[in-house]
Design a protein around this motif. Structure first.
Motif, PDB file in Angstrom:
ATOM      1  N   LYS A  44       0.825  -1.069  -0.064  1.00 23.18           N
ATOM      2  CA  LYS A  44      -0.205  -0.038   0.230  1.00 23.18           C
ATOM      3  C   LYS A  44       0.955   1.282   0.095  1.00 23.18           C
ATOM      4  CE  LYS A  44      -3.884   1.964   2.308  1.00 23.18           C
ATOM      5  NZ  LYS A  44      -4.945   1.908   3.329  1.00 23.18           N
ATOM      6  N   SER A  45       2.005   1.112   0.536  1.00 20.23           N
ATOM      7  CA  SER A  45       2.761   2.360   0.566  1.00 20.23           C
ATOM      8  C   SER A  45       4.011   2.371   0.093  1.00 20.23           C
ATOM      9  CB  SER A  45       2.783   2.715   2.083  1.00 20.23           C
ATOM     10  OG  SER A  45       3.633   1.642   2.860  1.00 20.23           O
ATOM     11  N   GLY A  46       4.516   1.318  -0.612  1.00 20.72           N
ATOM     12  CA  GLY A  46       5.925   1.043  -1.156  1.00 20.72           C
ATOM     13  C   GLY A  46       6.340   2.223  -2.071  1.00 20.72           C
ATOM     14  N   THR A  47       5.164   2.447  -3.214  1.00 24.47           N
ATOM     15  CA  THR A  47       5.492   3.636  -4.191  1.00 24.47           C
ATOM     16  C   THR A  47       5.678   4.982  -3.384  1.00 24.47           C
ATOM     17  OG1 THR A  47       3.108   3.688  -4.281  1.00 24.47           O
ATOM     18  CG2 THR A  47       4.410   2.326  -5.926  1.00 24.47           C
ATOM     19  N   LEU A  48       4.851   5.217  -2.099  1.00 24.13           N
ATOM     20  CA  LEU A  48       5.041   6.587  -1.726  1.00 24.13           C
ATOM     21  C   LEU A  48       6.515   6.660  -0.764  1.00 24.13           C
ATOM     22  CD1 LEU A  48       1.821   7.881  -0.056  1.00 24.13           C
ATOM     23  CD2 LEU A  48       3.261   9.008  -1.554  1.00 24.13           C
ATOM     24  N   LEU A  49       6.857   5.480  -0.275  1.00 26.54           N
ATOM     25  CA  LEU A  49       8.381   5.339   0.414  1.00 26.54           C
ATOM     26  C   LEU A  49       9.274   5.644  -0.854  1.00 26.54           C
ATOM     27  CD1 LEU A  49       7.788   2.179   2.783  1.00 26.54           C
ATOM     28  CD2 LEU A  49       8.037   4.504   3.474  1.00 26.54           C
ATOM     29  N   VAL A  50       9.231   5.060  -1.857  1.00 25.03           N
ATOM     30  CA  VAL A  50      10.112   5.326  -2.964  1.00 25.03           C
ATOM     31  C   VAL A  50       9.996   7.106  -3.362  1.00 25.03           C
ATOM     32  CG1 VAL A  50      10.473   4.937  -5.485  1.00 25.03           C
ATOM     33  CG2 VAL A  50      10.217   3.234  -3.904  1.00 25.03           C
ATOM     34  N   HIS A  51       8.833   7.555  -3.287  1.00 20.54           N
ATOM     35  CA  HIS A  51       8.763   9.049  -3.512  1.00 20.54           C
ATOM     36  C   HIS A  51       9.434   9.907  -2.641  1.00 20.54           C
ATOM     37  CE1 HIS A  51       6.790  12.819  -4.644  1.00 20.54           C
ATOM     38  NE2 HIS A  51       6.556  13.015  -3.276  1.00 20.54           N
ATOM     39  N   PHE A  52       9.358   9.537  -1.421  1.00 18.05           N
ATOM     40  CA  PHE A  52      10.102  10.411  -0.309  1.00 18.05           C
ATOM     41  C   PHE A  52      11.561  10.037  -0.146  1.00 18.05           C
ATOM     42  CE2 PHE A  52       5.844  10.299   1.489  1.00 18.05           C
ATOM     43  CZ  PHE A  52       5.636  11.711   1.367  1.00 18.05           C
ATOM     44  N   LEU A  53      11.902   8.767  -0.593  1.00 17.28           N
ATOM     45  CA  LEU A  53      13.321   8.455  -0.613  1.00 17.28           C
ATOM     46  C   LEU A  53      13.919   9.354  -1.746  1.00 17.28           C
ATOM     47  CD1 LEU A  53      15.520   6.537   0.710  1.00 17.28           C
ATOM     48  CD2 LEU A  53      14.992   4.923  -0.913  1.00 17.28           C
ATOM     49  N   SER A  54      13.363   9.182  -2.824  1.00 25.60           N
ATOM     50  CA  SER A  54      14.152   9.759  -3.854  1.00 25.60           C
ATOM     51  C   SER A  54      14.179  11.398  -4.049  1.00 25.60           C
ATOM     52  CB  SER A  54      13.290   9.258  -5.377  1.00 25.60           C
ATOM     53  OG  SER A  54      12.993   8.185  -5.393  1.00 25.60           O
ATOM     54  N   ILE A  55      13.239  11.998  -3.277  1.00 26.94           N
ATOM     55  CA  ILE A  55      13.350  13.423  -3.403  1.00 26.94           C
ATOM     56  C   ILE A  55      14.254  13.515  -2.156  1.00 26.94           C
ATOM     57  CG2 ILE A  55      11.030  13.969  -4.274  1.00 26.94           C
ATOM     58  CD1 ILE A  55      10.003  14.351  -1.561  1.00 26.94           C
ATOM     59  N   GLY A  56      14.369  12.782  -1.253  1.00 32.29           N
ATOM     60  CA  GLY A  56      15.482  13.266  -0.276  1.00 32.29           C
ATOM     61  C   GLY A  56      17.000  13.098  -1.008  1.00 32.29           C
ATOM     62  N   LEU A  57      17.129  12.120  -1.840  1.00 37.77           N
ATOM     63  CA  LEU A  57      18.345  11.924  -2.705  1.00 37.77           C
ATOM     64  C   LEU A  57      18.572  13.038  -3.526  1.00 37.77           C
ATOM     65  CD1 LEU A  57      18.457   8.251  -3.231  1.00 37.77           C
ATOM     66  CD2 LEU A  57      20.084   9.256  -1.703  1.00 37.77           C
ATOM     67  N   GLY A  58      17.415  13.209  -4.259  1.00 32.36           N
ATOM     68  CA  GLY A  58      17.636  14.338  -5.468  1.00 32.36           C
ATOM     69  C   GLY A  58      17.817  15.729  -4.885  1.00 32.36           C
ATOM     70  N   PHE A  59      16.994  16.235  -3.924  1.00 34.54           N
ATOM     71  CA  PHE A  59      17.185  17.566  -3.362  1.00 34.54           C
ATOM     72  C   PHE A  59      18.682  17.911  -3.101  1.00 34.54           C
ATOM     73  CE2 PHE A  59      17.515  20.833  -0.325  1.00 34.54           C
ATOM     74  CZ  PHE A  59      16.907  21.719  -0.912  1.00 34.54           C
ATOM     75  N   MET A  60      19.261  17.064  -2.408  1.00 35.61           N
ATOM     76  CA  MET A  60      20.561  17.299  -1.816  1.00 35.61           C
ATOM     77  C   MET A  60      21.461  17.448  -3.236  1.00 35.61           C
ATOM     78  SD  MET A  60      20.518  18.336   0.934  1.00 35.61           S
ATOM     79  CE  MET A  60      22.152  18.177   1.419  1.00 35.61           C
ATOM     80  N   LEU A  61      21.459  16.287  -4.253  1.00 32.97           N
ATOM     81  CA  LEU A  61      22.187  16.596  -5.504  1.00 32.97           C
ATOM     82  C   LEU A  61      22.264  17.754  -6.234  1.00 32.97           C
ATOM     83  CD1 LEU A  61      21.557  12.770  -6.525  1.00 32.97           C
ATOM     84  CD2 LEU A  61      23.550  13.761  -5.429  1.00 32.97           C
ATOM     85  N   LEU A  62      20.930  18.237  -6.150  1.00 38.15           N
ATOM     86  CA  LEU A  62      20.811  19.319  -7.053  1.00 38.15           C
ATOM     87  C   LEU A  62      21.514  20.682  -6.235  1.00 38.15           C
ATOM     88  CD1 LEU A  62      17.028  18.923  -8.134  1.00 38.15           C
ATOM     89  CD2 LEU A  62      19.112  18.432  -9.683  1.00 38.15           C
ATOM     90  N   GLU A  63      20.917  20.604  -4.831  1.00 42.59           N
ATOM     91  CA  GLU A  63      21.501  21.946  -4.181  1.00 42.59           C
ATOM     92  C   GLU A  63      22.996  21.925  -4.141  1.00 42.59           C
ATOM     93  OE1 GLU A  63      21.245  23.345   0.523  1.00 42.59           O
ATOM     94  OE2 GLU A  63      20.628  21.294   0.127  1.00 42.59           O
ATOM     95  N   ILE A  64      23.624  20.724  -4.066  1.00 43.26           N
ATOM     96  CA  ILE A  64      25.003  20.717  -3.895  1.00 43.26           C
ATOM     97  C   ILE A  64      25.758  21.181  -5.106  1.00 43.26           C
ATOM     98  CG2 ILE A  64      27.316  19.341  -3.170  1.00 43.26           C
ATOM     99  CD1 ILE A  64      25.713  18.312  -0.746  1.00 43.26           C
ATOM    100  N   ALA A  65      25.283  20.511  -6.111  1.00 43.76           N
ATOM    101  CA  ALA A  65      25.833  20.724  -7.723  1.00 43.76           C
ATOM    102  C   ALA A  65      25.544  22.240  -7.925  1.00 43.76           C
ATOM    103  CB  ALA A  65      25.019  19.939  -8.412  1.00 43.76           C
ATOM    104  N   GLN A  66      24.417  22.981  -7.456  1.00 44.30           N
ATOM    105  CA  GLN A  66      24.166  24.262  -8.175  1.00 44.30           C
ATOM    106  C   GLN A  66      25.191  25.069  -6.871  1.00 44.30           C
ATOM    107  OE1 GLN A  66      23.134  24.496 -11.015  1.00 44.30           O
ATOM    108  NE2 GLN A  66      21.395  26.150 -10.390  1.00 44.30           N
ATOM    109  N   MET A  67      25.527  24.552  -5.625  1.00 43.69           N
ATOM    110  CA  MET A  67      26.378  25.433  -4.819  1.00 43.69           C
ATOM    111  C   MET A  67      27.678  25.121  -5.351  1.00 43.69           C
ATOM    112  SD  MET A  67      26.478  24.549  -0.791  1.00 43.69           S
ATOM    113  CE  MET A  67      24.459  24.423  -0.702  1.00 43.69           C
TER     114      MET A  67
END
Length: 833
Positions: free
Chosen positions: A645-668
């Motif tokens: 029931k929640s597996g895809t949502l767990l992937v959603h939150f995990l992915s944006i956790g990884l993605g945000f920091m990659l975008l932030e530090i790359a732009q930084m």
């Protein structure tokens, strides 16, 4: 911190709850202490995080700056999870009193953590160097994360337990955090790091007093007020002591060594400058001085050191150029022997050696560029009488600016552009990992410098050189070859000469210095003859010129278009650095670095492999701490998620956790090159993301129909991808504007991306709410926070080996995965009863 503010699930629920007509709102005027306390706490959190980057740069190495982000994310996540898991310990009626207590704990732990951090090196100094450093890293990570835990609790309580208008609470949090970014820059312009820590403790104590006042807790208010006054008085007194060069507390070890009390010390947002030594008449000191320097030459010098390792000298000068004749014996001065009566641009004036060298060779005009105003103030102000007030000499001009920006905006043409050891050991030993690289060692910069040379102008770069590991010299040649080819020159070999001082007395004969001369036009026979003669007279070795070469690899590296095939076959990565992958000092290939991690006996072969090992240690520490303090409590306490029931949502939150920091530090990292200072980039990016991302999160969480969620996520992906492609072009286009203009450009670039990134988490929370998964919010937050902590370390590896663009688009790919997971979960929700 931004991660916490704009993605806090409890905050999103609070927003949804605030729409209820039954919610009790408190009086606006009676809540001003709470709003002020929240703003002050958020401000201190950001200031502490940024200040850690400076402390790491001084005590360890520049590349540990990224660790501050990971530490902050970890501590804040733990604090927030405690509020979730131990919710019965945080009853709403005691929220303000508890915020006061934890704010006071925040103040105390800031001072305790940094003082303990300063005391750890002496405690492990008797161990083997490698073991001591590893233990130091393992202890430092949780120790410095400690203050973020009570601060995380304060912010979590504010956004989940307080009665009041969520918009005002949220605005207080965002505004305080945003102004913490410029706040630390201003604070460090007045005092040192240790005094700044005490100032932050005073601010946190003041926040505790405000919360206690709102809660009518007289005892805590009294304690917090006393603490605030005590910390303030101590900070003022200690600043005075620092200014008089007698600090009571200081960092115990600098780069692993004890430092003698300096004659002069100043901090700012991107450096710590100290001056030490005495003014006795002695043999001149210089990294590239000839071994044949006349024995009777004497001068008075002081040593200027930046961040504990990058050193230069202040030379006594009273206007008599005969007193600085020793500078003509320095290998960094070679260009002056073949270009006379010209205009010289000195990049990184340091203690003024290169300016004096140009004057000693009677050049017509000298322009010195220095980004660090503290160095300029020391050279021309505090020690101006000692150095001869170089800024007052008619044909000398000293400019406080970033070199690339100045050259891009300048209409001048130069006969010599000189860049001599401006990084010294600081960048070399750091391996120049993320957030630190000097933008002068890229093909884009060298083409810019070529464009501002006269027809016969010279580019002169000097770097460290050893016969056993001449990687810096090799890479300079590769950089010259590629830059000349890109400038339309078909035979780069005719434009390059290199001379080497095999052993420098200044560093105990452990290595030497090389100087590469790159000419805009082919070197003439006269040029080659003169350089050979002067090098023979002074004991330097000419290892490459248009007619001969003593090292076959050097010949291969400057062989024009054929060099690309040769570079691909070499065991080291000697390709020319670019603005996208500006890591000049990193020459270890990724496969070798991974292999060396598991062969400790070979670590000594590569400086970089040692620091890759450090990153590996930090990654392991971060992983273990996340598992023990975030994931394990979730497993033991929280409701277990159903993967069906929640597996895809767990992937959603995990992915944006990884993605945000990659975008932030790359732009930084990209903006660090553009703005010229890593900490300035960190402050600008965080400031902008806090405001724009928070606005996007707030706007979305106020109520977005799920049918519009796909459109918003599509907009998110479009803006992220467009920003990735447009950023390099726009930064290049505006590279010539002044600093304030470049900051404005950076804000305009980051704002749209920040706004749409703020949408992803609240949209996920709304979907979870619709699916009846509110009790899984701790899992969503915990996985997201853990992914962000680990991503801040992993991004360093990606930056190092694959470049800024690859790191950025890896983050974009994470958001693609998050969107796919969201869409699948949303479709499934429509099928559920």
């Amino acid at each position: 911190m931004y991660e916490f503010v704009h993605k806090n699930p409890a905050f999103c629920l609070k927003i949804m709850e605030s729409t209820s007509e039954n919610q009790n709102l408190t009086n606006r005027n009676s809540n001003w202490p709470v709003y002020s306390g929240i703003a002050l706490t958020a401000c201190v959190i950001l200031m502490y995080e940024i200040l850690l980057t400076r402390i790491f740069s001084v005590t360890m190495w520049y590349h540990f700056a990224f660790m501050a982000i990971s530490i902050a994310m970890f501590g804040m996540t733990v604090g927030t999870m405690l509020v979730y898991i131990l919710s019965n310990r945080f009853p709403p009626e005691r929220t303000k009193a508890q915020m006061a207590s934890y704010s006071l704990a925040f103040a105390i732990t800031i001072v305790f953590a940094v003082l303990a951090f300063a005391l750890v090196p002496p405690l492990v100094s008797k161990l083997d160097a490698g073991a001591a450093w590893t233990i130091f890293l393992i202890i430092s990570y949780p120790l410095l994360a400690l203050p973020f835990i009570p601060s995380g609790i304060v912010i979590a309580l504010a956004l989940t337990k307080l009665e009041g208008k969520i918009g005002r609470l949220y605005a207080s949090d965002l505004s305080g955090a945003a102004f913490g970014c410029p706040g630390i820059i201003i604070l460090l312009s007045f005092t040192d790091a240790m005094s700044s820590i005490v100032v932050l403790a005073a601010f946190a104590s003041l926040a505790a007093a405000l919360f206690a006042h709102a809660a009518a807790q007289v005892r805590i208010k009294t304690l917090a007020t006393v603490a605030c006054i005590t910390f303030t008085l101590f900070a003022v007194a200690h600043t005075i002591m620092v200014r008089s060069h007698h600090p009571l507390i200081s960092l115990s070890l600098i780069k692993g060594a004890r430092e003698a009390p300096p004659l002069y010390e100043r901090w700012n947002s991107f450096s710590r400058v100290v001056i030490n030594g005495n003014e006795d008449l002695r043999r001149p000191e210089g990294w590239g001085l000839s071994p044949l320097l006349p024995k009777d030459m004497r001068t008075e010098q002081l040593r200027l050191v930046i961040d504990g390792s990058a050193a230069t000298v202040l030379t006594k000068f009273g206007g008599d150029l005969s007193k600085v004749e020793h500078l003509k014996y320095d290998i960094t001065a070679l260009a002056h022997w073949i270009r006379h009566d010209g205009h010289v641009l000195v990049v990184g004036i340091g203690g003024g050696r290169d300016i004096l060298t140009a004057l000693a060779f009677k050049q017509n005009k000298v322009t010195g560029i220095e980004i660090n105003n503290n160095i300029i103030n020391a050279l021309t102000g505090v020690y101006g009488d000692f150095t001869g007030h170089l800024d007052r000499i008619p044909n000398v001009r000293i400019i406080n600016d970033e070199a690339r920006s100045y050259v891009a905006s300048s209409g001048d043409r130069f006969d010599i552009i000189q860049v001599s050891l401006i990084d010294t050991f600081a960048a070399t030993q750091a391996g120049a990992l993320a957030l630190t690289e000097n933008s002068l060692y890229t093909t884009e910069c060298w083409r810019l410098l070529f464009d501002h040379l006269t027809s016969g102008g010279l580019l002169s770069f000097s770097r460290w050189h050893t016969k056993e590991l001449p990687s810096e010299t090799y890479r300079l040649v590769s950089l010259a070859n590629t830059s000349l080819l890109q400038s339309g020159i078909k035979e780069p070999r005719k434009h390059i000469m290199i001379a080497v001082l095999p052993k420098s007395e200044a560093i105990g004969g452990r290595g030497g210095v090389s100087t590469i001369l790159v000419s805009k036009s082919p070197f003439s026979t006269s040029d080659v003859t003169t350089i050979r003669a002067e090098c023979a007279r002074m004991g330097f070795d000419v290892i490459l010129d248009p007619d001969h070469c003593t090292d076959p690899r050097l010949s291969d590296l400057c062989s024009g278009e054929q060099a690309a095939n040769i570079l691909a076959r070499l065991p080291e990565d000697l390709t020319a650095p670019t603005d996208d992958r500006p890591f000049f000092f990193q020459t270890t290939r990724v496969a070798d670095s991974i292999r060396l991690l598991f062969h400790p006996d070979q670590w000594f072969l590569s400086c970089i492999s040692f620091h890759v090992r450090e990153l590996f240690v930090i990654l392991v520490v971060a992983f273990v701490l996340n598992a023990v303090f975030i994931l394990l409590p979730l497993v033991l306490v929280a409701r277990k998620p159903s993967l069906a029931k929640s597996g895809t949502l767990l992937v959603h939150f995990l992915s944006i956790g990884l993605g945000f920091m990659l975008l932030e530090i790359a732009q930084m990292q990209r903006l660090s090159i553009f703005l010229g200072a890593p900490v300035l980039s960190l402050a600008v990016v965080l400031f902008t993301l806090l405001l724009s991302g928070g606005a996007g999160s707030f706007h979305t969480a106020l109520g977005t129909p799920l049918r519009a969620a796909r459109l918003r996520l599509a907009l998110l992906l479009l803006i992220v991808i467009a920003t990735g492609f447009l950023t390099p072009t726009l930064l290049n286009e505006f590279s010539g504007v002044n600093l304030m203009g470049r900051i404005a450009v950076a804000i305009c670039l980051v704002s749209p991306m920040g706004f749409v990134l703020g949408m992803a988490f609240p949209l996920g929370i709304q979907l979870a709410h619709k699916k009846g998964l509110d009790d899984l919010l701790p899992w969503f937050w915990g996985l997201n926070g853990s992914a962000s902590v680990l991503s801040s370390v992993l991004s360093t590896f990606l930056l190092l080996y694959y470049g800024i663009s690859a790191t950025y688009f890896a983050g974009a790919a994470c958001y693609v995965l998050a969107i796919i997971a969201f869409v699948i979960s949303e479709r499934a929700s429509k099928l559920e009863p």
